[in-house]
Design an enzyme around this catalytic site. Structure first.
Site, PDB file in Angstrom:
ATOM      1  N   TYR A 174      35.494  37.244  59.709  1.00  0.00           N
ATOM      2  CA  TYR A 174      36.379  36.673  59.139  1.00  0.00           C
ATOM      3  C   TYR A 174      37.668  37.559  58.193  1.00  0.00           C
ATOM      4  O   TYR A 174      37.296  38.657  58.000  1.00  0.00           O
ATOM      5  CB  TYR A 174      35.881  36.727  57.901  1.00  0.00           C
ATOM      6  CG  TYR A 174      35.946  35.548  57.091  1.00  0.00           C
ATOM      7  CD1 TYR A 174      36.046  33.744  57.107  1.00  0.00           C
ATOM      8  CD2 TYR A 174      35.961  36.115  56.022  1.00  0.00           C
ATOM      9  CE1 TYR A 174      36.400  33.050  55.854  1.00  0.00           C
ATOM     10  CE2 TYR A 174      35.799  35.717  54.842  1.00  0.00           C
ATOM     11  CZ  TYR A 174      36.396  33.777  54.764  1.00  0.00           C
ATOM     12  OH  TYR A 174      36.655  33.100  54.153  1.00  0.00           O
ATOM     13  N   ASP A 218      32.319  28.868  54.517  1.00  0.00           N
ATOM     14  CA  ASP A 218      32.687  30.761  54.453  1.00  0.00           C
ATOM     15  C   ASP A 218      31.966  31.259  53.107  1.00  0.00           C
ATOM     16  O   ASP A 218      31.332  30.993  51.759  1.00  0.00           O
ATOM     17  CB  ASP A 218      33.893  30.920  53.504  1.00  0.00           C
ATOM     18  CG  ASP A 218      34.881  29.995  54.778  1.00  0.00           C
ATOM     19  OD1 ASP A 218      34.256  30.064  55.666  1.00  0.00           O
ATOM     20  OD2 ASP A 218      36.081  30.216  54.644  1.00  0.00           O
ATOM     21  N   GLU A 236      32.999  24.801  56.567  1.00  0.00           N
ATOM     22  CA  GLU A 236      34.228  24.383  55.745  1.00  0.00           C
ATOM     23  C   GLU A 236      35.733  23.326  56.895  1.00  0.00           C
ATOM     24  O   GLU A 236      36.325  23.010  55.616  1.00  0.00           O
ATOM     25  CB  GLU A 236      33.749  25.798  55.124  1.00  0.00           C
ATOM     26  CG  GLU A 236      36.001  25.179  54.166  1.00  0.00           C
ATOM     27  CD  GLU A 236      35.389  26.695  53.482  1.00  0.00           C
ATOM     28  OE1 GLU A 236      36.906  26.966  52.750  1.00  0.00           O
ATOM     29  OE2 GLU A 236      34.236  27.977  53.179  1.00  0.00           O
TER      30      GLU A 236
END
Length: 724
Positions: A309, A105, A9
């Site tokens: 994350y 993601d 991404e």
């Protein structure tokens, strides 16, 4: 030799994956090795088309053209990132590429990013999915060892696409209808408008609040303080005469100890951070905006690789992560954390409020990675955020805190008195933090040895007073928490819908809430005074003009219930979209039929130099400006900017005013102090702080955005919050 094309991404994540897979730079926008080609998006490369794509008549905003309900919605490649899209497309369609791995993601929005690119590029090759929560070498290696079939994630994609389509139909139509009907730049959305409504409701509660005086009685004896306790266990009364009568009675009599209760209490360690909790606490501690905290987190995740994350709504980790905890402790256990990390690793607390597979959604809680940390390489903001995450990680692994709570009950005639003391038996996780305050109102104190039946003389007795306080105004931190749990603003909704929204994580997502708040500032719907948020006149008017459904979180709850059904394969996306289109028709008709009128109450006497209409004075996040009231003009002029420069007289923060450079700009304080920018620089240099002065001045000047503020289409599309 056939190869596997990996689609990430973001460039930083793509390069990390490429390095682990042994790939080297091979061209702009991709890397290549013996068995892999790694390329990346820049976030969304493909998006839903603007209304103008469905006909030239939609270039003009007209009420009679609404609602716009094209089916199906078209996708377009984003013009600004066309070059990268073409690069990605070439790699996906290479003849030597036999398979594609989606490495965007892990979540609904990440799936949409990849699938829309694939839908436009049409490579027609087998798909597999990489699903990881951090981008360390170890996480990437483990993720590639357990790749999943891409078909297993198709329903998540359908759910994401249905959400994007629903936001388009409702947001575009409602925004255009409001703007055309009231001839003012107005935008709304299913997340933005309920968030604004929360701030307005809190203001109404504060305005309606009537403060009341309350009274208590405190008795001092042998160094202890006893508080008068009413039969309902409260410590205050609203009757002054009652408190004074009790005080007079106690002053003339002894008190008798009736009961000494000792109870051991356990306080479990705190849960780990999700993004919203972290943003809320960072705002409370450091006054960081939600966007500033997220930006620091992104750097710590992508560039420094120190944290997992960030865009997560989970506060637990999964059981398969437990074997990695010691390595993570070793990585972060340096400098100020070395002793705490050692203690945490001796006997780790792995209770269910820390390790719980059932309470982890797309991503686990935010914790340190196994990457070695160099604290000197972090900026001040990154250092603060890293410190918060590491301390919470260590505290979670510490054992519970244990203390002995001693409650003393005494009487004087029929009057009840109480005192309390707390003795720490085991500090546990509170060693990582300062111990929290007690939840009750009795002051904690050191008590002497007391026995039941003991009589004590009264040394002093006094009446205490106070005032009830209204609800606190929202700050960015508390507003984020309200967006995550908006049940208090859904009084008319069913328990089922309230539960649905709790399970969905509230309105917006952890990834977009910061942008939603920024949008409310840039649309001049809210403003900040100190740390507190206030609605503007424009924001309050919008809430009277927008349909009631768009003001409540209930709309998101209903959508999320159906989107979850789509993701589970229990509902066809077409059925959901059909209902959304019908809903959009009703919203547009309600706005068309409205008899309300929009009034600009911030008009100035200055005329726009481009169109001649009177300018509006507005206050944004960073200062005041003049903007044209004509939504199609877009002219604006900065009047002043908020700064961190302190007044040398009263030490309040000053504003930077004026135009041009040098002599044209000056600092002004509310106390009346003024100083030219050039004189400010000279003063700071003489004080030996020229380096700091340059950075400060650069920061206020660089933040000035000279782009158009009233571009109608840009405002409308921004209001959609398509990444929710």
């Amino acid at each position: 030799m056939s190869k596997i094309c990996v689609l990430a991404e973001k460039p930083s994540v793509g390069r990390d994956i490429a390095r682990v897979l042994g790939c080297r730079p091979a061209g702009n926008g991709f890397m290549e090795g013996d068995g892999y080609v790694v390329t990346w998006a820049l976030g969304h490369l493909v998006t839903l088309a603007d209304p103008e794509a469905y006909g030239s008549e939609y270039q003009e905003w007209r009420l009679d053209l609404l609602p716009m309900l094209p089916q199906p919605l078209r996708r377009v490649v984003i013009r600004q990132t066309m070059k990268q899209y073409q690069c990605v497309k070439r790699q996906l369609r290479r003849p030597d590429v036999s398979e594609i791995v989606i490495a965007t993601d892990a979540g609904r929005e990440g799936e949409l990013v990849a699938r829309w690119i694939l839908a436009e590029a049409r490579p027609d090759k087998p798909l597999r999915r990489l699903w990881i929560s951090s981008v360390t070498d170890k996480a990437i290696q483990q993720g590639f060892a357990r790749l999943q079939d891409g078909k297993a994630y198709e329903n998540i994609y359908h759910s994401a696409e249905a959400r994007a389509a629903a936001d388009w139909y409702v947001g575009i139509n409602a925004t255009r209808a409001l703007t055309c009907r009231f001839n003012a730049q107005l935008s709304c959305g299913r997340v933005q408008t309920p968030t604004l409504s929360m701030v307005a409701e809190r203001e109404q509660a504060i305005a309606a609040f009537q403060p009341r005086d309350y009274y208590g009685v405190q008795v001092r004896s042998r160094g202890m303080v006893f508080s008068w306790q009413l039969p309902d266990k409260s410590l205050h009364t609203f009757e002054r005469q009652q408190a004074e009568a009790v005080c007079a009675q106690l002053s003339a009599a002894a008190i008798e100890i009736r009961k000494v209760a000792r109870r051991t209490k356990t306080v479990p360690s705190p849960q780990l951070y999700d993004l919203t909790t972290l943003q809320s606490e960072a705002n409370q501690r450091f006054s960081y905006s939600a966007k500033e905290t997220l930006s620091a987190m992104q750097n710590l995740y992508e560039r420094h690789k120190l944290l997992t994350y960030p865009r997560t709504d989970s506060r637990c980790i999964t059981t398969d992560m437990v074997p990695t905890l010691k390595e993570r402790l070793q990585a972060c256990g340096i400098g100020p954390y070395s002793r705490m990390a050692f203690e945490a690793g001796r006997k780790m607390n792995l209770d269910k409020h820390i390790v719980n597979d059932a309470r982890v959604s797309d991503h686990h809680a935010i914790i340190p990675t196994e990457q070695f940390v160099n604290l000197t390489a972090l900026s001040e903001r990154e250092r603060h955020i890293y410190d918060m995450v590491v301390r919470r990680f260590l505290a979670a692994l510490y054992p519970a805190a244990v203390y002995e709570d001693i409650t003393v009950e005494a009487t004087s005639g029929s009057t009840l008195l109480a005192a309390r003391s707390r003795r720490v038996l085991a500090a546990g996780w509170q060693q990582v933090y300062t111990a929290p305050e007690a939840e009750d109102e009795l002051p904690a104190q050191a008590l002497p040895d007391l026995t039941e039946g003991m009589r004590l003389s009264v040394e002093e007795c006094r009446v205490t007073t106070g005032k009830t306080k209204p609800p606190a105004r929202f700050t960015e931190g508390t507003l984020l928490a309200a967006m995550e749990n908006p049940a208090a603003y859904m009084s008319g909704a069913s328990r089922e819908l309230q539960q649905t929204l709790r399970e969905a994580g509230g309105i917006g997502t952890v990834a977009t809430r910061a942008d939603i708040i920024e949008k409310l500032f840039s649309s001049f719907y809210i403003e900040k005074k100190g740390r507190e948020l206030y609605t503007t006149a424009k924001g309050r008017q919008l809430l009277t003009l927008v349909p009631a459904e768009l003001r409540s979180p209930e709309l998101t709850a209903r959508w999320e219930r159906e989107l979850s059904a789509i993701a589970a394969g229990k509902l066809a996306p077409e059925d959901f979209i059909g209902r959304i289109q019908k809903h959009a028709r009703l919203l547009v008709q309600e706005i068309k039929d409205s008899a309300a009128v929009f009034h600009h109450d911030n008009l100035t006497r200055k005329k726009c130099p481009e169109c001649g209409r009177l300018l509006l004075e507005v206050k944004g996040r960073h200062g005041k400006m003049l903007v044209c009231q004509d939504r199609s003009c877009g002219y604006r002029q900065t009047l002043s900017r908020s700064t961190n420069a302190r007044c040398p007289n009263c030490h309040k923060k000053m504003e930077l005013k004026g135009e041009g450079e040098g002599e044209g700009k000056f600092f002004a304080c509310s106390c009346g102090y003024r100083e030219k920018l050039t004189a400010f620089k000279e003063r700071r240099e003489k004080a030996g702080s020229s380096r700091v002065s340059k950075r400060e001045v650069s920061r206020y000047l660089d933040r000035q955005d000279t782009g158009p503020v009233n571009n109608a289409l840009a405002e409308a599309l921004a209001g959609l919050q398509l990444k929710d």
